[in-house]
Motif scaffolding. Structure first.
Motif, short mmCIF file in Angstrom:
data_model
loop_
_atom_site.label_atom_id
_atom_site.label_comp_id
_atom_site.label_asym_id
_atom_site.label_seq_id
_atom_site.Cartn_x
_atom_site.Cartn_y
_atom_site.Cartn_z
N TRP A 196 -5.69 -11.94 20.85
CA TRP A 196 -5.11 -12.50 21.89
C TRP A 196 -6.33 -12.98 22.79
O TRP A 196 -6.73 -12.28 23.71
CB TRP A 196 -4.27 -11.50 22.85
CG TRP A 196 -3.58 -12.03 23.73
CD1 TRP A 196 -3.19 -13.20 24.05
CD2 TRP A 196 -2.66 -11.13 24.64
NE1 TRP A 196 -2.29 -13.34 25.15
CE2 TRP A 196 -1.80 -12.22 25.52
CE3 TRP A 196 -2.22 -9.92 24.48
CZ2 TRP A 196 -0.87 -11.39 26.34
CZ3 TRP A 196 -1.25 -9.19 25.47
CH2 TRP A 196 -0.63 -10.30 26.40
N PRO A 197 -7.25 -14.07 21.98
CA PRO A 197 -8.31 -14.35 22.63
C PRO A 197 -8.49 -14.88 24.08
O PRO A 197 -9.59 -14.84 24.45
CB PRO A 197 -8.89 -15.39 21.64
CG PRO A 197 -7.64 -16.00 21.31
CD PRO A 197 -6.67 -14.86 20.94
N LYS A 198 -7.38 -15.43 24.78
CA LYS A 198 -7.62 -15.88 26.12
C LYS A 198 -7.46 -14.87 27.20
O LYS A 198 -7.43 -15.06 28.31
CB LYS A 198 -6.51 -16.94 26.06
CG LYS A 198 -6.77 -18.29 25.24
CD LYS A 198 -5.64 -19.25 25.59
CE LYS A 198 -6.07 -20.50 24.67
NZ LYS A 198 -5.15 -21.64 24.94
N VAL A 199 -7.13 -13.57 26.75
CA VAL A 199 -6.87 -12.56 27.71
C VAL A 199 -8.19 -11.94 27.64
O VAL A 199 -8.80 -11.59 26.74
CB VAL A 199 -5.55 -11.79 27.37
CG1 VAL A 199 -5.70 -10.49 28.05
CG2 VAL A 199 -4.37 -12.60 27.61
N GLU A 200 -8.45 -11.28 28.75
CA GLU A 200 -9.82 -10.30 28.90
C GLU A 200 -9.09 -8.95 28.87
O GLU A 200 -8.04 -8.64 29.47
CB GLU A 200 -10.33 -10.39 30.42
CG GLU A 200 -11.47 -9.76 30.75
CD GLU A 200 -12.22 -9.89 32.10
OE1 GLU A 200 -13.19 -9.13 32.19
OE2 GLU A 200 -11.71 -10.66 32.72
N PHE A 201 -9.92 -8.07 27.89
CA PHE A 201 -9.42 -6.97 27.69
C PHE A 201 -10.58 -5.92 28.25
O PHE A 201 -11.84 -6.07 27.98
CB PHE A 201 -9.22 -6.55 26.25
CG PHE A 201 -8.14 -7.31 25.64
CD1 PHE A 201 -6.80 -6.46 25.67
CD2 PHE A 201 -8.16 -8.46 25.18
CE1 PHE A 201 -5.74 -7.17 25.26
CE2 PHE A 201 -7.05 -9.14 24.71
CZ PHE A 201 -5.66 -8.32 24.49
N VAL A 202 -9.89 -4.87 28.85
CA VAL A 202 -10.88 -3.80 29.22
C VAL A 202 -10.40 -2.39 28.75
O VAL A 202 -9.25 -2.04 28.78
CB VAL A 202 -10.60 -3.68 30.95
CG1 VAL A 202 -11.62 -2.55 31.61
CG2 VAL A 202 -10.94 -4.95 31.62
N SER A 203 -11.26 -1.67 27.98
CA SER A 203 -10.83 -0.75 27.32
C SER A 203 -10.89 0.50 28.22
O SER A 203 -11.79 0.82 29.06
CB SER A 203 -12.22 -0.30 26.10
OG SER A 203 -11.98 -1.38 25.21
N ALA A 204 -9.77 1.40 27.72
CA ALA A 204 -9.82 2.98 28.56
C ALA A 204 -9.36 3.77 27.64
O ALA A 204 -8.52 3.54 26.47
CB ALA A 204 -8.85 2.73 29.79
#
Length: 217
Positions: free
Chosen positions: A141-149
């Motif tokens: 899903w390359p167009k979405v920004e991911f923040v890990s938690a």
């Protein structure tokens, strides 16, 4: 008996898996199914802090969870979140995913079906799989920004919570192996592996912590 060297090597892998992202407001949280209800607890905390308006819990069952979570990982996560006070309207369940790639792809499809506009995702996983989950999500899903938690825990605290030290070390080695072999299969982005982490992985592999490895041709 697990040696001091193995514990030291496991700590190397544990530390490397931590992405050390600072949680921030995102379109949605996706809680990746597993045996660990702590994933649901973290997602609930993010919701309570007002960082996300919606949670997707994704997961069917696996060999680890079929007895403990017979309704499916996503459904058991949902039950946990409801018990902790999250309204049903703020939870979606994706019940079919059986691996991390399916977690991402099926959650993406579910959100699109529900008309949810997604530009950023708080990606909630087990502590020792942050990097693996992030690398998979970035690929699919390359167009979405991911923040890990994940739950803020030490390796010792996590082992104490699982009550099976060897299983935790096996899972750490399995997560690290996937960072090595899955980019070639197109499953995740490639990650640079520091030399001390590579050496720690090889020692644990040689020591027999291998029950969670995927077959390599």
């Amino acid at each position: 008996m697990i040696s001091m060297q193995a514990w030291s090597d496991a700590q190397q892998l544990w530390d490397f898996q931590q992405m050390r992202h600072e949680p921030r407001p995102c379109s949605v949280a996706i809680g990746l199914g597993s045996h660990d209800l702590g994933v649901a607890d973290v997602a609930v905390d993010l919701y309570r802090r007002g960082l996300i308006p919606l949670i997707v819990f994704t997961g069917a069952t696996s060999r680890t969870t079929r007895d403990r979570m017979p309704r499916g990982e996503g459904e058991h996560y949902r039950g946990r979140a409801l018990d902790l006070g999250v309204p049903a309207s703020a939870i979606l369940v994706e019940p079919n995913a059986r691996n991390t790639g399916e977690n991402i792809n099926f959650s993406r499809a579910l959100l699109a079906e529900r008309g949810v506009d997604v530009s950023s995702v708080l990606l909630v996983s087990k502590p020792y799989e942050e990097r693996r989950a992030y690398a998979t999500a970035r690929k699919l899903w390359p167009k979405v920004e991911f923040v890990s938690a994940s739950a803020s825990m030490t390796l010792t605290e996590y082992v104490d919570s699982i009550k099976d030290p060897r299983l935790v070390l096996d899972m750490l080695v399995g997560a690290q192996q996937r960072l090595l072999v899955y980019p070639e299969r197109g499953f995740m982005i490639r990650q640079e592996i520091p030399d001390p982490v590579a050496v720690a992985y090889e020692r644990l592999y040689a020591a027999g912590f291998t029950s969670r490895l995927v077959p390599v041709p």
